[in-house]
Write an enzyme that holds these catalytic residues in place. Structure first.
Site, PDB file in Angstrom:
ATOM      1  N   ALA A 166       0.798  -1.236   0.000  1.00 59.76           N
ATOM      2  CA  ALA A 166       0.000   0.000   0.000  1.00 59.76           C
ATOM      3  C   ALA A 166       0.829   1.283   0.000  1.00 59.76           C
ATOM      4  CB  ALA A 166      -1.007   0.030   1.153  1.00 59.76           C
ATOM      5  N   ALA A 167       2.148   1.164  -0.174  1.00 61.52           N
ATOM      6  CA  ALA A 167       2.958   2.395  -0.249  1.00 61.52           C
ATOM      7  C   ALA A 167       2.511   3.227  -1.456  1.00 61.52           C
ATOM      8  CB  ALA A 167       4.435   2.046  -0.363  1.00 61.52           C
ATOM      9  N   GLY A 168       2.259   2.552  -2.576  1.00 59.53           N
ATOM     10  CA  GLY A 168       1.795   3.255  -3.783  1.00 59.53           C
ATOM     11  C   GLY A 168       0.404   3.844  -3.551  1.00 59.53           C
ATOM     12  N   ASP A 169      -0.440   3.104  -2.858  1.00 50.63           N
ATOM     13  CA  ASP A 169      -1.796   3.613  -2.584  1.00 50.63           C
ATOM     14  C   ASP A 169      -1.720   4.853  -1.700  1.00 50.63           C
ATOM     15  OD1 ASP A 169      -2.805   1.452  -3.983  1.00 50.63           O
ATOM     16  OD2 ASP A 169      -2.877   0.194  -2.201  1.00 50.63           O
TER      17      ASP A 169
HETATM   18  O1  RIB Z   1      -1.719  -2.047  -3.197  1.00 53.33           O
HETATM   19  C1  RIB Z   1      -1.871  -2.950  -2.154  1.00 53.33           C
HETATM   20  C2  RIB Z   1      -3.163  -3.689  -2.280  1.00 53.33           C
HETATM   21  O2  RIB Z   1      -3.144  -4.485  -3.445  1.00 53.33           O
HETATM   22  C3  RIB Z   1      -3.468  -4.643  -1.156  1.00 53.33           C
HETATM   23  O3  RIB Z   1      -4.142  -4.040  -0.091  1.00 53.33           O
HETATM   24  C4  RIB Z   1      -4.248  -5.755  -1.841  1.00 53.33           C
HETATM   25  O4  RIB Z   1      -5.563  -5.869  -1.420  1.00 53.33           O
HETATM   26  C5  RIB Z   1      -4.141  -5.468  -3.334  1.00 53.33           C
HETATM   27  O5  RIB Z   1      -5.288  -4.922  -3.832  1.00 53.33           O
END
Ligand code: RIB
Length: 304
Positions: free
Chosen positions: A251-254
């Site tokens: 989730a670093a990119g998120d």
């Molecule tokens: O970017 C990370 C995410 O990728 C995770 O939370 C997982 O669910 C996938 O969707």
């Protein structure tokens, strides 16, 4: 007036397994721990936006099960408007199995489940939201047709479109690329979209230039510990990452995407928005899990 952000994308329950080293083909390794953490690229980005103070809503689908309920509760707790999220009886909530090794690197397998029900028909039923919001954030864990429908609709209404092309398809139609204000691939996604056979400083520049030529307005390539490469017509700049000890890069990119759009929606310049997002994701990698790793606003501000 305060700008509003709509995230259209996936919601998953992440099953996170920590281990010393990823298994090779045919190998069995012992995991050190197993945790259930709310995730999904769409939900993670919405959660990052909500935690950082952006007025955020999300569209997506979960099943009528415990994973879906947990996911919705967590988004709500983090100030995301979940009133438009669909709950379907027909499919279970999306799931991701995530392996994290001792360096913090990960592998992810996603089973879409209810994310498949985030389709064009559902987005059409939510059409009024395309009037109401200013920034539209997409990823690619829901059906492609729905992503493309949403992007076209948002552009038709004159809104700002951000696409995090993850996971990356082989190609995105040029008609869609021309609607994108900010495209945010990582290195692997850039390689896939721009047809690069290897990734280095030179090819990252070439890949970004290729996407700009096809009509994307701004390309931001997230390069992990190497920071971010930004390119727009007649402009390019590299932004180094803050040095930290990563324990889990999930989730670093998120986090980067959510923080970048938070800052844009506040009227910050692109350059300041990238710097803000870089700091936010440098915090996320020092913590375990997806939504559990996302920083609060005060934590990012303290680093500015
Ligand atoms: O970017 C990370 C995410 O990728 C995770 O939370 C997982 O669910 C996938 O969707």
């Amino acid at each position: 007036m305060e700008k509003k952000v709509l995230v259209i994308g996936s919601l998953n329950m992440d099953l996170v397994i920590h281990m010393d080293k990823m298994p090779e083909k045919g190998e069995t390794v012992l995991g050190k721990s197993l945790a259930y953490v709310p995730g999904g690229k769409g939900a993670n980005q919405a959660c990052a936006l909500g935690k950082l103070g952006a007025k955020t809503a999300m569209l997506g689908c979960v099943g009528q099960d415990v994973f879906g309920k947990t996911q919705l509760e967590n988004l709500k707790k983090n100030q995301v408007d979940i009133s438009g999220i669909k709950q379907t009886e027909e499919l279970p909530t999306g799931t991701a199995v995530i392996s994290v090794d001792s360096t913090g690197d990960n592998n992810i397998i996603v089973v879409a489940g209810a994310n498949q029900a985030c389709d064009e028909a559902y987005l059409k039923s939510m059409e009024q939201m395309f009037e109401e919001f200013d920034y539209f954030v997409f990823q690619m864990e829901i059906p492609c047709e729905a992503v493309y429908y949403g992007i076209r609709k948002a552009k038709e209404k004159g809104k700002t479109v951000i696409l995090n092309p993850a996971p990356a398809p082989r190609e995105i139609p040029e008609e869609i690329l021309r609607c994108i204000d900010y495209l945010t691939p990582n290195e692997t996604e850039l390689a896939s979209l721009a047809g690069l056979s290897c990734i280095n400083e030179e090819t990252v520049r070439e890949g970004a230039a290729c996407l700009l030529k096809k009509g994307v307005k701004n390309v931001l390539v997230t390069l992990g510990e190497k920071g971010v490469y930004f390119a727009a017509e007649g402009e390019e700049k590299s932004y180094p990452a803050r040095k930290v000890k990563a324990v889990d890069t999930t989730a670093a990119g998120d986090c980067f995407n959510g923080a970048f759009v938070t800052a844009l929606a506040e009227g910050k310049t692109v350059s300041n928005a990238i710097a803000f997002a870089n700091l936010a994701s440098s915090i996320a990698v020092t913590r375990n899990g997806a939504q559990s790793s996302l920083p609060q606003r005060e934590e990012v501000d303290a680093l500015l």
